[in-house]
Structures are given as structure tokens and as C-alpha cells.
Design an enzyme around this catalytic site. Structure first.
Site, PDB file in Angstrom:
ATOM      1  N   ASP A   9       0.885  -1.152   0.000  1.00 20.89           N
ATOM      2  CA  ASP A   9       0.000   0.000   0.000  1.00 20.89           C
ATOM      3  C   ASP A   9       0.936   1.219   0.000  1.00 20.89           C
ATOM      4  OD1 ASP A   9      -2.295   1.649   0.461  1.00 20.89           O
ATOM      5  OD2 ASP A   9      -1.688   1.763   2.563  1.00 20.89           O
ATOM      6  N   ASP A  11      -0.171   5.052   0.840  1.00 22.41           N
ATOM      7  CA  ASP A  11      -0.459   6.067   1.860  1.00 22.41           C
ATOM      8  C   ASP A  11      -0.396   5.459   3.265  1.00 22.41           C
ATOM      9  OD1 ASP A  11      -1.115   8.160  -0.062  1.00 22.41           O
ATOM     10  OD2 ASP A  11      -2.959   7.048  -0.462  1.00 22.41           O
TER      11      ASP A  11
HETATM   12  C1  BG6 Z   1      -5.910   5.545  -0.040  1.00 22.65           C
HETATM   13  C2  BG6 Z   1      -5.986   6.448   1.166  1.00 22.65           C
HETATM   14  O1  BG6 Z   1      -4.618   5.077  -0.203  1.00 22.65           O
HETATM   15  O2  BG6 Z   1      -6.297   6.247  -1.222  1.00 22.65           O
HETATM   16  C3  BG6 Z   1      -7.380   7.068   1.285  1.00 22.65           C
HETATM   17  O3  BG6 Z   1      -5.715   5.693   2.332  1.00 22.65           O
HETATM   18  C4  BG6 Z   1      -7.740   7.768  -0.020  1.00 22.65           C
HETATM   19  O4  BG6 Z   1      -7.393   7.974   2.361  1.00 22.65           O
HETATM   20  C5  BG6 Z   1      -7.622   6.772  -1.173  1.00 22.65           C
HETATM   21  O5  BG6 Z   1      -9.068   8.258   0.046  1.00 22.65           O
HETATM   22  C6  BG6 Z   1      -7.969   7.378  -2.523  1.00 22.65           C
HETATM   23  O6  BG6 Z   1      -7.035   8.381  -2.831  1.00 22.65           O
HETATM   24  P1  BG6 Z   1      -7.194   9.422  -4.028  1.00 22.65           P
HETATM   25  O7  BG6 Z   1      -5.825  10.063  -4.110  1.00 22.65           O
HETATM   26  O8  BG6 Z   1      -7.526   8.640  -5.254  1.00 22.65           O
HETATM   27  O9  BG6 Z   1      -8.265  10.360  -3.652  1.00 22.65           O
HETATM   28 MG    MG Z   2      -2.752   3.162   3.471  1.00 25.05          MG
END
Ligand code: BG6
Ligand code: MG
Length: 211
Positions: A9, A11
């Protein structure tokens, strides 16, 4: 255990961008008069932008039109992008570089399994894109906690799910890994994973004894 691939993963595992996601959601919600409690952060981790806005609307018990939801998501995304605009290799969390090099040295394939549509520019800014053998596109598969993103990575790498070790900081992400039949390594705390570590440095120390 036989390990053929590491699936990461992004984030909250590779870089501390989950705080930026929540900060942006909180700020946008605020402009709609909604106060998002910090306790909501954990349930927004790992899930898609669309599912996040649905959860926020449900939490706040308000009715938003489809156009208003889109505007909510667009404003959040612009804010999020501003917050990570200066990210660079100094923003890698502890152990990332080491575990990626360790995987390379042991011919363990490397996949990125992020729900974020901002993942590719972010790993480019962090200067680690070249490590990844596969980057799964979250737009093409059902969101975590469904196993699809993890299974798609294994399929594209040509490895069996049971020989994949996947790293997640989110409850939805750990559920997705387990549903995919892979070994789950939780990064953080209070995660129902096979192993839980504070960071990838500690995860690497354990994995080193298994290969
Ligand atoms: C995930 C995060 O990795 O990605 C979430 O943990 C986030 O918080 C999700 O909403 C989607 O991200 P994005 O950048 O497509 O809005
Ligand atoms: Mg994450």
C-alpha cells in the site's frame, strides 16, 4: 514461507500521506459546516475517494446532489495535491528503501497496490517508481476491502496469492489482503493482520529471517 512478491500500500506505509488525505477531507467538510472528528480518520483509510465522500455524507447525515459530491471530491483532491506537492525522498517512511532493496536482492517481485489515483505521481516524487514491477490501477478494480486490487497485482506478476506478503496501514486494506489469501503485515497498531509492526524497518527485520 515461500515469498514471491511484496505488495505495498502507499499512503501510510511508504509515506505519511494518509494524514494529508484526512487533513484535506476535514478542511473541505469544514467549509460545508461539517466537523469531522479525528476518530473518523481510521475508517477513511484505504478506501476510495468516492467511498470516502459517501461515508462523510452518511456521517454528517446530509443530502448532497451528485454534482455537489463531485465538487466536494474535486476540492479535497486539489487540497490533498497541494499538501503533498513538495514531497521528495525525505518523505519516505523508515525502512522503505531498505525493504525495496532487500526484495530486489532476493528476486522478490514488487507491486504497488494503492487505492489512490494520485499514487503514480507520488512515487515518482519519492523517487522509488523504478522498483515496482507492477502498479495496479485503482480505477479498474473494486475498492478495498475487496481483494481485487491485491489479486490483480499477483496475477500480473504471475505469482500465487499465498506466496505474496502485503503491507497495509488500513483496516480495509488488511481485510482486502486476507480476503485475497495473502500474508498480511499491518503497519501501525490495532490491525488484525498476521503480523503488526510500527514500520517497515521492523517488518524487514522479521522477514530477513524467513528468506
Ligand atoms: C488511499 C488512502 O490510499 O487512497 C485514502 O488511504 C484515499 O485515504 C484513497 O481516500 C484514494 O485516494 P485518491 O488520491 O484517489 O483520492
Ligand atoms: Mg494506506
Amino acid at each position: 514461507m515461500e515469498i514471491d512478491a511484496f505488495l505495498f500500500d502507499l499512503d501510510g506505509v511508504i509515506t505519511d500521506s494518509s494524514t494529508a488525505h484526512f487533513k484535506a477531507w476535514k478542511a473541505v467538510a469544514n467549509s460545508y459546516g461539517i466537523d469531522l472528528p479525528d476518530s473518523l480518520e481510521v475508517s477513511l483509510k484505504g478506501i476510495s475517494r468516492r467511498n470516502s465522500v459517501e461515508k462523510i455524507v452518511q456521517y454528517a447525515n446530509i443530502d448532497l446532489s451528485e454534482d455537489a459530491k463531485q465538487a466536494f471530491m474535486d476540492t479535497k483532491n486539489a487540497m490533498y495535491q497541494d499538501l503533498v506537492a513538495e514531497y521528495n525522498p525525505d518523505n519516505l517512511l523508515p525502512g522503505v528503501q531498505t525493504i525495496l532493496e532487500f526484495a530486489r536482492a532476493h528476486s522478490i517481485k514488487i507491486g504497488l497496490v494503492s487505492a489512490s489515483k494520485n499514487a503514480v505521481p507520488l512515487i515518482e516524487a519519492l523517487k522509488i517508481k523504478a522498483f515496482f514491477d507492477v502498479i495496479v490501477d485503482p480505477a479498474k478494480h473494486p475498492s478495498k476491502p475487496a481483494p481485487d486490487l491485491f489479486l490483480a497485482a499477483a496475477k500480473r506478476l504471475g505469482v500465487a496469492p499465498e506466496n505474496c506478503v502485503a503491507f497495509e496501514d488500513a483496516i480495509a486494506g488488511v481485510q482486502a489482503i486476507k480476503a485475497a489469501g495473502m500474508t498480511a503485515i499491518g503497519i501501525g497498531e490495532r490491525l488484525d493482520a498476521d503480523y503488526v509492526f510500527a514500520d517497515l524497518t521492523a517488518a524487514h527485520a522479521m522477514l530477513e529471517t524467513h528468506v
